[in-house]
Scaffold this motif. Sequence first.
Motif, PDB file in Angstrom:
ATOM      1  N   ALA A  71     -19.367   4.094   7.648  1.00  0.00           N
ATOM      2  CA  ALA A  71     -19.701   4.530   6.149  1.00  0.00           C
ATOM      3  C   ALA A  71     -21.078   4.767   5.809  1.00  0.00           C
ATOM      4  CB  ALA A  71     -19.173   3.234   5.158  1.00  0.00           C
ATOM      5  N   ILE A  72     -22.154   3.975   6.467  1.00  0.00           N
ATOM      6  CA  ILE A  72     -23.408   3.991   6.663  1.00  0.00           C
ATOM      7  C   ILE A  72     -23.670   5.543   7.126  1.00  0.00           C
ATOM      8  CG2 ILE A  72     -25.708   3.256   7.546  1.00  0.00           C
ATOM      9  CD1 ILE A  72     -24.288   0.474   7.265  1.00  0.00           C
ATOM     10  N   LYS A  73     -23.216   5.762   8.178  1.00  0.00           N
ATOM     11  CA  LYS A  73     -23.842   7.103   8.742  1.00  0.00           C
ATOM     12  C   LYS A  73     -23.325   8.254   8.064  1.00  0.00           C
ATOM     13  CE  LYS A  73     -23.433   5.587  13.556  1.00  0.00           C
ATOM     14  NZ  LYS A  73     -22.760   5.568  14.707  1.00  0.00           N
ATOM     15  N   ASP A 105     -21.915  -8.688   3.627  1.00  0.00           N
ATOM     16  CA  ASP A 105     -23.102  -9.168   4.659  1.00  0.00           C
ATOM     17  C   ASP A 105     -22.943  -8.239   5.756  1.00  0.00           C
ATOM     18  OD1 ASP A 105     -24.358 -11.527   5.556  1.00  0.00           O
ATOM     19  OD2 ASP A 105     -22.811 -11.602   7.129  1.00  0.00           O
ATOM     20  N   CYS A 106     -21.940  -7.820   6.383  1.00  0.00           N
ATOM     21  CA  CYS A 106     -21.979  -6.842   7.332  1.00  0.00           C
ATOM     22  C   CYS A 106     -22.944  -5.537   6.996  1.00  0.00           C
ATOM     23  CB  CYS A 106     -20.681  -6.280   8.009  1.00  0.00           C
ATOM     24  SG  CYS A 106     -20.429  -5.255   9.042  1.00  0.00           S
ATOM     25  N   PHE A 107     -22.654  -5.177   5.898  1.00  0.00           N
ATOM     26  CA  PHE A 107     -23.340  -3.603   5.488  1.00  0.00           C
ATOM     27  C   PHE A 107     -24.969  -4.295   5.299  1.00  0.00           C
ATOM     28  CE2 PHE A 107     -25.479  -1.021   2.331  1.00  0.00           C
ATOM     29  CZ  PHE A 107     -24.578   0.313   2.348  1.00  0.00           C
ATOM     30  N   ASP A 108     -25.313  -5.167   4.597  1.00  0.00           N
ATOM     31  CA  ASP A 108     -26.708  -5.664   4.441  1.00  0.00           C
ATOM     32  C   ASP A 108     -27.419  -5.810   5.930  1.00  0.00           C
ATOM     33  OD1 ASP A 108     -26.698  -5.919   1.933  1.00  0.00           O
ATOM     34  OD2 ASP A 108     -26.326  -7.979   1.650  1.00  0.00           O
ATOM     35  N   GLN A 109     -26.599  -6.299   6.610  1.00  0.00           N
ATOM     36  CA  GLN A 109     -27.271  -6.256   8.200  1.00  0.00           C
ATOM     37  C   GLN A 109     -27.366  -5.201   9.172  1.00  0.00           C
ATOM     38  OE1 GLN A 109     -25.643  -9.619  10.950  1.00  0.00           O
ATOM     39  NE2 GLN A 109     -25.348 -10.801   9.296  1.00  0.00           N
ATOM     40  N   MET A 110     -26.115  -4.425   8.908  1.00  0.00           N
ATOM     41  CA  MET A 110     -26.173  -2.939   9.653  1.00  0.00           C
ATOM     42  C   MET A 110     -27.223  -1.901   9.001  1.00  0.00           C
ATOM     43  SD  MET A 110     -22.626  -2.326  11.189  1.00  0.00           S
ATOM     44  CE  MET A 110     -21.951  -3.358  12.617  1.00  0.00           C
ATOM     45  N   SER A 111     -27.383  -2.015   7.642  1.00  0.00           N
ATOM     46  CA  SER A 111     -28.130  -1.003   7.125  1.00  0.00           C
ATOM     47  C   SER A 111     -29.651  -1.287   7.150  1.00  0.00           C
ATOM     48  CB  SER A 111     -27.882  -0.868   5.766  1.00  0.00           C
ATOM     49  OG  SER A 111     -27.835  -2.018   4.868  1.00  0.00           O
ATOM     50  N   SER A 112     -30.132  -2.604   7.581  1.00  0.00           N
ATOM     51  CA  SER A 112     -31.426  -2.839   7.910  1.00  0.00           C
ATOM     52  C   SER A 112     -31.955  -2.603   9.105  1.00  0.00           C
ATOM     53  CB  SER A 112     -31.764  -4.281   7.432  1.00  0.00           C
ATOM     54  OG  SER A 112     -30.813  -5.096   8.417  1.00  0.00           O
TER      55      SER A 112
END
Length: 112
Positions: A71-73, A105-112
């Motif tokens: 999703a981030i990609k 929590d996962c989104f915050d870690q993976m997008s940083s």
Amino acid sequence: MLDWKTYRKDVKGRVGELAQAAPEAIKGYMALATSGEKAQHLDGKTRELISLAVAVTTRCDGCIASHVEAAIKHGATKEELSEALGVAIAMNAGAALVYSARTLDCFDQMSS
């Protein structure tokens, strides 16, 4: 909650091992997993947000890590993710609420 980046890496490694031991099973899974890309009715970001809502309702941490990364990609924002998680919560109440917190929590870690 989890170290999501490490967890995602570990899951990928184990899936790689499974692919060596049972290549046809992984080949079949990949055919299913990529079939939506061929339909072209939904864009990638929408498919990933739907996947995350489903991952939350099925309580699949590996799915969450995989689809947050995708999703981030595809350019998903935290606000879009949160809206999709709201749908999961509406469909699955308490369990989805807890797994929505895990997904943020996962989104915050993976997008940083």
